[in-house]
Design a protein around this motif. Structure first.
Motif, PDB file in Angstrom:
ATOM      1  N   ARG A  55       0.794  -1.093  -0.028  1.00 10.05           N
ATOM      2  CA  ARG A  55       0.258  -0.232  -0.012  1.00 10.05           C
ATOM      3  C   ARG A  55       0.881   1.215  -0.009  1.00 10.05           C
ATOM      4  O   ARG A  55       1.059   1.766   1.002  1.00 10.05           O
ATOM      5  CB  ARG A  55      -0.850  -0.041   1.241  1.00 10.05           C
ATOM      6  N   MET A  56       1.499   1.619  -1.445  1.00  7.73           N
ATOM      7  CA  MET A  56       2.309   2.696  -1.074  1.00  7.73           C
ATOM      8  C   MET A  56       1.660   4.038  -0.747  1.00  7.73           C
ATOM      9  O   MET A  56       2.553   4.989  -0.387  1.00  7.73           O
ATOM     10  CB  MET A  56       2.823   2.839  -2.469  1.00  7.73           C
ATOM     11  N   THR A  57       0.535   4.023  -0.935  1.00  9.42           N
ATOM     12  CA  THR A  57      -0.270   5.437  -0.513  1.00  9.42           C
ATOM     13  C   THR A  57      -0.207   5.814   0.908  1.00  9.42           C
ATOM     14  O   THR A  57      -0.030   6.949   1.271  1.00  9.42           O
ATOM     15  CB  THR A  57      -1.884   5.397  -1.325  1.00  9.42           C
ATOM     16  N   SER A  58      -0.194   4.747   1.736  1.00  8.90           N
ATOM     17  CA  SER A  58      -0.130   4.775   3.134  1.00  8.90           C
ATOM     18  C   SER A  58       1.455   4.714   3.626  1.00  8.90           C
ATOM     19  O   SER A  58       1.636   3.502   3.953  1.00  8.90           O
ATOM     20  CB  SER A  58      -0.838   3.777   3.940  1.00  8.90           C
ATOM     21  N   TRP A  59       2.202   5.713   3.024  1.00 12.15           N
ATOM     22  CA  TRP A  59       3.470   5.570   3.402  1.00 12.15           C
ATOM     23  C   TRP A  59       4.128   5.248   4.468  1.00 12.15           C
ATOM     24  O   TRP A  59       5.049   4.543   4.715  1.00 12.15           O
ATOM     25  CB  TRP A  59       4.148   6.803   2.809  1.00 12.15           C
ATOM     26  N   TRP A  60       3.211   5.838   5.653  1.00  8.63           N
ATOM     27  CA  TRP A  60       3.759   5.270   7.024  1.00  8.63           C
ATOM     28  C   TRP A  60       3.953   3.766   7.482  1.00  8.63           C
ATOM     29  O   TRP A  60       4.587   3.568   8.201  1.00  8.63           O
ATOM     30  CB  TRP A  60       2.883   6.056   8.105  1.00  8.63           C
ATOM     31  N   LEU A  61       3.048   3.078   6.815  1.00 10.78           N
ATOM     32  CA  LEU A  61       3.356   1.638   7.095  1.00 10.78           C
ATOM     33  C   LEU A  61       4.496   1.173   7.018  1.00 10.78           C
ATOM     34  O   LEU A  61       5.187   0.314   7.761  1.00 10.78           O
ATOM     35  CB  LEU A  61       2.218   0.811   5.950  1.00 10.78           C
ATOM     36  N   ALA A  62       5.300   1.384   5.954  1.00 11.05           N
ATOM     37  CA  ALA A  62       6.462   0.780   5.631  1.00 11.05           C
ATOM     38  C   ALA A  62       7.811   1.701   6.386  1.00 11.05           C
ATOM     39  O   ALA A  62       8.644   1.142   6.521  1.00 11.05           O
ATOM     40  CB  ALA A  62       6.805   0.605   4.204  1.00 11.05           C
ATOM     41  N   PHE A  63       7.430   3.160   6.156  1.00 13.70           N
ATOM     42  CA  PHE A  63       8.365   3.992   6.630  1.00 13.70           C
ATOM     43  C   PHE A  63       8.969   3.853   7.849  1.00 13.70           C
ATOM     44  O   PHE A  63      10.358   3.663   8.217  1.00 13.70           O
ATOM     45  CB  PHE A  63       7.875   5.434   6.111  1.00 13.70           C
ATOM     46  N   PHE A  64       8.076   3.779   9.047  1.00 15.53           N
ATOM     47  CA  PHE A  64       8.554   3.878  10.395  1.00 15.53           C
ATOM     48  C   PHE A  64       9.546   2.407  10.837  1.00 15.53           C
ATOM     49  O   PHE A  64      10.408   2.603  11.350  1.00 15.53           O
ATOM     50  CB  PHE A  64       7.506   4.001  11.431  1.00 15.53           C
ATOM     51  N   PRO A  65       8.748   1.253  10.323  1.00 12.35           N
ATOM     52  CA  PRO A  65       9.739   0.037  10.663  1.00 12.35           C
ATOM     53  C   PRO A  65      10.864   0.079   9.864  1.00 12.35           C
ATOM     54  O   PRO A  65      12.012  -0.350  10.351  1.00 12.35           O
ATOM     55  CB  PRO A  65       8.692  -0.985  10.369  1.00 12.35           C
ATOM     56  N   GLY A  66      10.756   0.612   8.739  1.00 13.93           N
ATOM     57  CA  GLY A  66      12.101   0.575   7.892  1.00 13.93           C
ATOM     58  C   GLY A  66      12.985   1.515   8.540  1.00 13.93           C
ATOM     59  O   GLY A  66      14.313   1.300   8.510  1.00 13.93           O
ATOM     60  N   LEU A  67      12.768   2.668   8.815  1.00 15.75           N
ATOM     61  CA  LEU A  67      13.478   3.690   9.771  1.00 15.75           C
ATOM     62  C   LEU A  67      13.991   2.817  10.985  1.00 15.75           C
ATOM     63  O   LEU A  67      15.271   3.294  11.156  1.00 15.75           O
ATOM     64  CB  LEU A  67      12.599   4.855  10.175  1.00 15.75           C
ATOM     65  N   ALA A  68      13.257   2.215  11.738  1.00 11.22           N
ATOM     66  CA  ALA A  68      13.801   1.670  12.827  1.00 11.22           C
ATOM     67  C   ALA A  68      14.883   0.487  12.410  1.00 11.22           C
ATOM     68  O   ALA A  68      16.131   0.363  12.799  1.00 11.22           O
ATOM     69  CB  ALA A  68      12.851   0.706  13.574  1.00 11.22           C
ATOM     70  N   ILE A  69      14.916  -0.248  11.236  1.00  4.75           N
ATOM     71  CA  ILE A  69      15.896  -1.279  10.769  1.00  4.75           C
ATOM     72  C   ILE A  69      16.993  -0.464  10.586  1.00  4.75           C
ATOM     73  O   ILE A  69      18.074  -0.511  10.929  1.00  4.75           O
ATOM     74  CB  ILE A  69      15.657  -1.748   9.675  1.00  4.75           C
ATOM     75  N   PHE A  70      17.015   0.740   9.759  1.00  2.00           N
ATOM     76  CA  PHE A  70      17.824   1.576   9.267  1.00  2.00           C
ATOM     77  C   PHE A  70      18.944   2.135  10.411  1.00  2.00           C
ATOM     78  O   PHE A  70      19.920   2.180  10.398  1.00  2.00           O
ATOM     79  CB  PHE A  70      17.319   2.770   8.580  1.00  2.00           C
TER      80      PHE A  70
END
Lengths: 288, 292, 314
Positions: free
Chosen positions: C270-285
Motif C-alpha cells: 500500500r504505497m499510498t499509506s507511506w507510514w506503514l513501511a516507513f517507520f519500521p524501515g526507519l527502525a531497521i535503518f
C-alpha cells in the motif's frame, strides 16, 4: 603462589611412587643425537635440512652450535624439542627417547628441555602478564623454583615489571623475560635458537652471557645456537660447526677459534670483521 | 676481486667529482614527539660515512629524510644541502623526484623484501633508468647487464630474466645495489646492508661497497648498528642516540678512543672488548662469571 | 616505533621507566592512563558516539517497551490506515493497530533475535574454523569444503530456501540465517589460527606441556577473540537485515507477532499509506547504521591497540 619456594610435591607419579626427577649432574646422561636426518618437502621438492648429524651435550656443558642460514642448526633444535620428526636417527635425552610432539601434552621428562627463541616480539603471549606466563612455567618445575620476582631479578628486571604486558618492554627486555620463563621450569637442558640475532649489537654479548649464567646457576646444559662465532666463543666450552646439514667440525672453543682444521671453519672465522678501527676488510672467499 | 669492470664500463664516464651532503640542524617532530633533534651531519664527498646507533636512535629516520622519504605528517626544520648548493628540504615534490633515486639512492636491510617478488630482475633494474634517463628497452637492458657486471653477479644476461626468489640473499643484495646505482646516483645510502646476511656473504658485500666507493668516487652513507662492519668500512663514524648525534670522528678514534659515555658503552659491549677486559684482569670467562 | 629503546634497553631502571613514558613520572602516567581507560580514542569519533547513543536508546526501548507503548500493539483500534497524528504518532495499519506501539514491540523481537543469531553463528563458525586451522589435514579439507559449499550459494537465497523448508517462524528464520552465516567466521578464524599456530609463544606453551587442545583454547583463541568480536559487531547489522528480509517475504515472524521486516512487507503493498513501511524501515535503518558505526570504531580500536600493539589506541 608468590612464595619464594614452590611446593615440592614429587608425589604425582603413578602407583603412588614418586617420580624420579634426577637433577644432579652426575646421574644425568645428557643429550645424545645419532644420525639424525630431517627432510622437508616444499612444493613437491624434498629439501635435506639435516643429513645425518651426531650431537652430544653432556650435563652442565655449554655447547655452541654455529653455522650460516640454512645449515640445519635450527632444525636440529626443533628435533631436540620434538617439534620436528626426524626421518631417521635416534634422539635420546637422559635415557628418555625424544618423541615428536603431536596432540598430547609433552612427557614430563622431556619438559626439562626448554628453548628460547629468536624473535622476542613473538615468543611472549601478547595478552598475558609477565607474571602469569612465568608462573605457568614455574608450575611445571619438579624441583623448588625461585619466585617470579627473584627470577626477574636474575635477568636484571624489576619486580614491578611482573604485572606488565609484553608490549611494554623493549626487545632486549622481552628476551630476558623469555629467558626467565625458561629458567622458571628449572630445565636441565636450555636451548637458545639464535636468541640474540634480533637484538641490538650492544645487547648481544650481554644477553648471551646472561643466558649462560642463568643456565650455570641451575646446573643446566646450554645449547647455544647462533651464526655469530665471536659471541658464541665468549660463552661456549665446545663449538660445533654445521654446514649444509652436516657437522663440519667440533672441538673445544679455543681450538676452533685459534686453530680451525676445516676450510669452511677458517673461511667463517676470516669473514668476521674485527672492530679494531683499522679499516681492514674481512677476507672474502666467495659464497658457498 | 679488483678486476672491476668499472673502468672499462661506459656507465660512469660522464660523471663529475664526488658529491657530498651537508645536514644542518635537522629537527623532526611527529605527533608532538621530537624524533630528530638538531642533527648536524657532514656526508663527505667520495668517503664512506658511517652512521652508527641502535634501534630507535633515529639513524634510519635521518637517512630516509636525506633520501627524501620522511614519515607522513612529520614537521621538519633545518637544512639538507646537496653538493654544497642545492637545498633539498622544502623542495617541490616534482623537483625532489629528480634527486630521489636519481642522485641519492638507498639500499635496504633485507633484499628479499625490498624487491618486488613478481617482477623480473630486468623490470626492476630498468624501471628507474627508463623513467629518469629516458632510455628505451634495448638501451636499458644493455645498461642493466653492465650494472650487473659491476656488482659481480654471475651470468648477467640470464640473471635479468629471472625472479628474486631464484637468487640467494647475497646475490639479491648485489642486484639491489645495482638498482640503486642504475641512474648514476652520486650518493648511496646503505641502511644495514649486511645485517640480514651471513658473515661470509657480508664480507663480499663489504668488498663490493669499498670497490664502488674507491673506483667510482661514490659517496656512501653506511648506516648500521654493527661496529665490526663500521670498523671495516667506514672512514668516519657518527654515533646517534635518541635523535641526536652524540659523537663524530674518524673511524680509528671512535673505535679506540671514544669520548662520549654512550659510545664508550657501545664499544665496551663488543665481544672482543669483553674478552680483552677479562684478559687484562687475568681472568677467564669461567672465573669471571660474576663480574659480567 | 619507540625512539627510546636504547635507554629502555641499556639504561638504568629509572631511565627505562622514564623513557617509556616520555619522561613523565610513573605516578602521573598511571593516573592519566586510568582516566583515559574505558573510553578508547577510537571510540571517541563523532560517528562512533552517534552509533553508541542510538544503540543505547534502543536498549532502553527494549527494556522499557511495555511502558513506552501508548496502545496494545495487537489491539485493533478501529481507525484503519489513519495517517500519523497526535493520537497515533506513526499512524495505524490495515487492521487499525498503532504502528508506533508495534515498532516498539518489534524491537523486542528483531534486535534480540539478531544478537542470538550472531552469537550462534560466531560460536559455531569459530569452533569449526579453529579446528580446521589448527589441526589441518583432512579435518581442514572437510570443513573448508563445507564452507565452500555454503559460500557457493547467494546467502540470502540459501537462507530463504532453508527457512521455507523449515516452515515460517522466527526460530526457523534464525536457524536458517545461522546456517548461512557461520562460514564467514570459520574462514576468519581459520586464517587467524593458521597465522598463530606456529608462532613462538604458542610453541613455548606446547614445550611447557600444553596438549594441542589446551594450546588452541588457552594460547591461540584468546588472541583472536578481539577479531571475532569485531566481526560479530559488524555482522549484527547484516543479520538483522537478512532476518527482516525473511520476515518481509513471510518466512520469518508470523502474524500477529510484530516484526520490522514483516511490517515493511505489509506496507509496501500500500504505497499510498507511506507510514506503514516507513517507520519500521526507519527502525531497521537506525539500528543497522548504528551497529556499523560502532563496529567500525571497535575494529579501529583493536587494530590500534591489539593488532599493532600500539599503546596510543588504549
Amino acid at each position: 603462589m608468590g612464595g619464594s619456594v614452590k611446593d615440592n610435591d614429587t608425589n604425582d607419579g603413578k602407583n603412588g611412587k614418586p617420580l624420579d626427577f634426577r637433577t644432579a649432574a652426575d646421574i644425568r646422561s645428557g643429550l645424545h643425537l645419532r644420525d639424525i636426518v630431517v627432510d622437508y618437502t616444499m612444493g613437491g621438492r624434498t629439501v635435506h635440512a639435516v643429513r645425518g648429524v651426531d650431537l652430544d651435550v653432556a650435563p652442565g656443558e655449554v655447547v655452541g652450535l654455529v653455522g650460516e642460514s640454512g645449515c640445519g642448526k635450527s632444525t636440529l633444535a626443533k628435533v631436540i624439542c620434538g617439534l620436528v620428526e626426524p626421518v631417521a636417527g635416534t634422539a635420546v635425552y637422559d635415557d628418555t627417547p625424544i618423541t615428536p610432539l603431536k596432540f598430547r601434552s609433552r612427557p614430563m621428562e622431556l619438559r626439562r628441555i626448554q628453548m628460547v627463541f629468536q624473535n622476542p616480539y613473538a615468543s611472549l603471549n601478547p595478552r598475558r602478564t609477565v607474571r602469569s606466563q612465568i608462573e605457568e612455567a614455574r608450575a611445571i618445575s619438579p624441583v623448588p623454583v625461585p619466585s617470579v620476582e627473584e627470577l626477574l631479578a636474575s635477568v636484571e628486571l624489576d619486580a614491578s615489571d611482573a604485572d606488565k604486558l609484553p608490549h611494554q618492554f623493549s626487545g632486549g627486555q622481552r628476551q630476558r623475560i623469555a629467558i626467565a620463563r625458561a629458567m622458571a621450569t628449572t630445565p636441565t637442558l636450555l636451548i637458545g635458537d639464535e636468541p640474540i640475532a634480533s637484538l641490538d649489537a650492544s645487547l648481544q654479548a650481554k644477553t648471551a652471557i646472561l643466558m649462560k649464567k642463568a643456565a650455570a646457576r641451575s646446573d643446566a646444559s646450554l645449547l647455544f645456537i647462533s651464526h655469530d662465532l665471536s659471541i658464541v666463543r665468549l660463552i661456549a666450552t665446545r663449538i660445533v660447526v654445521m654446514n649444509k646439514g652436516l657437522v663440519v667440525e667440533t672441538g673445544p672453543t679455543e681450538e676452533i677459534w685459534n686453530h680451525p682444521r676445516e676450510e669452511y671453519t677458517k673461511n667463517l672465522l676470516d669473514a668476521i670483521p674485527v672492530p679494531d678501527g683499522l679499516g681492514r676488510l674481512p677476507a672474502y672467499h666467495g659464497e658457498n | 676481486m679488483s678486476d672491476m669492470s668499472a673502468q672499462e664500463s661506459e656507465l660512469f664516464k660522464n660523471q663529475g667529482k664526488p658529491v657530498g651532503i651537508t645536514v644542518r640542524g635537522l629537527t623532526m617532530d611527529l605527533y608532538g614527539r621530537r624524533l630528530l633533534d638538531h642533527v648536524d651531519l657532514d656526508i663527505a664527498p667520495g668517503k664512506i660515512n658511517g652512521l652508527a646507533g641502535e634501534s630507535g636512535s633515529g639513524k634510519s629516520l635521518t637517512s630516509m629524510t636525506v633520501l627524501g622519504l620522511p614519515p607522513e605528517g612529520a614537521k621538519i626544520t633545518g637544512s639538507i644541502l646537496y653538493d654544497g648548493k642545492t637545498e633539498l628540504l622544502g623542495m617541490k615534490e616534482r623537483e625532489r623526484n629528480t634527486y630521489r633515486g636519481r642522485r641519492i639512492s638507498m639500499v635496504f636491510q633485507d633484499p628479499t623484501s625490498s624487491m618486488h617478488p613478481m617482477l623480473s630482475i630486468e623490470r626492476q633494474l630498468t624501471d628507474g633508468m627508463r623513467y629518469h634517463l629516458h632510455l628505451n628497452r634495448k638501451q636499458a637492458r644493455k645498461r642493466a647487464i653492465e650494472l650487473l657486471k659491476l656488482v659481480q653477479v654471475p651470468d648477467p644476461e640470464n640473471a635479468l630474466d629471472r625472479f628474486p626468489h631464484q637468487f640467494s640473499g647475497g646475490q639479491l643484495q648485489r642486484i639491489a645495489i645495482a638498482t640503486a646505482l642504475s641512474c648514476d646516483s652520486r650518493v648511496l645510502i646503505a641502511d644495514e646492508p649486511t645485517t640480514a646476511l651471513d658473515v661470509t656473504v657480508q664480507a663480499g658485500i663489504l668488498h663490493l661497497l669499498k670497490d664502488l666507493n674507491e673506483q667510482l668516487g661514490l659517496t656512501i652513507v653506511l648506516v648500521t648498528h654493527d661496529l665490526g662492519v663500521m670498523s671495516a668500512l667506514a672512514d668516519t663514524i657518527a654515533v646517534m642516540r635518541s635523535g641526536k648525534i652524540v659523537e663524530v670522528g674518524p673511524r680509528y678514534d671512535i673505535i679506540n678512543h671514544p669520548k662520549h659515555p654512550y659510545t664508550i658503552d657501545l664499544i665496551n659491549s663488543l665481544p672482543t672488548r669483553i674478552e680483552q677486559r677479562l684478559e687484562s684482569e687475568g681472568k677467564t670467562m669461567a672465573s669471571a662469571e660474576e663480574d659480567l | 616505533m619507540s625512539e627510546n629503546t636504547i635507554a629502555a634497553n641499556g639504561g638504568t631502571k629509572t631511565a627505562a621507566a622514564d623513557s617509556r613514558n616520555g619522561g613523565v613520572p610513573d605516578k602521573v602516567v598511571r593516573k592519566m592512563t586510568k582516566r583515559r581507560f574505558g573510553v578508547p580514542a577510537a571510540l571517541r569519533t563523532p560517528l562512533a558516539i552517534i552509533g553508541l547513543i542510538v544503540l543505547a536508546l534502543w536498549v532502553l526501548v527494549i527494556i522499557f517497551a511495555p511502558l513506552l507503548e501508548p496502545h496494545d500493539p495487537l489491539d485493533q483500534l478501529g481507525t484503519r490506515l489513519s495517517a500519523p497524528s497526535a493520537e497515533y504518532w506513526f499512524g495505524t495499519d490495515t487492521l487499525g493497530r498503532d504502528i508506533f506501539s508495534r515498532v516498539i514491540a518489534a524491537s523486542r523481537v528483531s534486535i534480540p533475535s539478531s544478537i542470538v543469531l550472531v552469537i550462534f553463528s560466531s560460536v559455531i563458525g569459530s569452533l569449526i574454523g579453529a579446528m580446521a586451522g589448527y589441526f589441518g589435514g583432512w579435518i581442514d579439507e572437510a570443513f573448508m569444503r563445507v564452507t565452500d559449499l555454503v559460500f557457493a550459494f547467494p546467502s540470502t537465497i540459501l537462507a530463504m530456501v532453508i527457512s521455507a523448508a523449515l516452515g515460517p517462524s522466527i526460530q526457523n528464520a534464525i536457524i536458517a540465517v545461522v546456517l548461512v552465516s557461520w562460514p564467514t567466521y570459520a574462514r576468519l578464524v581459520r586464517s587467524l589460527v593458521l597465522g598463530l599456530r606456529n608462532s613462538e609463544f604458542v610453541i613455548v606453551g606446547r614445550l611447557l606441556g600444553r596438549s594441542s587442545f589446551a594450546s588452541l583454547f588457552k594460547d591461540i583463541l584468546p588472541n583472536i577473540l578481539p577479531h571475532i568480536f569485531v566481526l560479530m559487531f559488524v555482522d549484527l547489522g547484516d543479520c538483522l537485515l537478512v532476518l527482516s528480509g525473511l520476515s518481509f517475504l513471510g518466512l520469518g515472524a508470523t502474524p500477529p507477532m510484530p516484526e520490522w521486516g514483516q511490517m515493511v512487507s505489509e506496507g509496501v503493498t500500500r504505497m499510498t499509506s507511506w507510514w506503514l513501511a516507513f517507520f519500521p524501515g526507519l527502525a531497521i535503518f537506525t539500528v543497522v547504521i548504528a551497529e556499523n558505526f560502532v563496529g567500525d570504531a571497535v575494529r579501529d580500536w583493536f587494530d590500534r591497540s591489539y593488532i599493532s600493539g600500539n599503546q596510543e589506541g588504549r
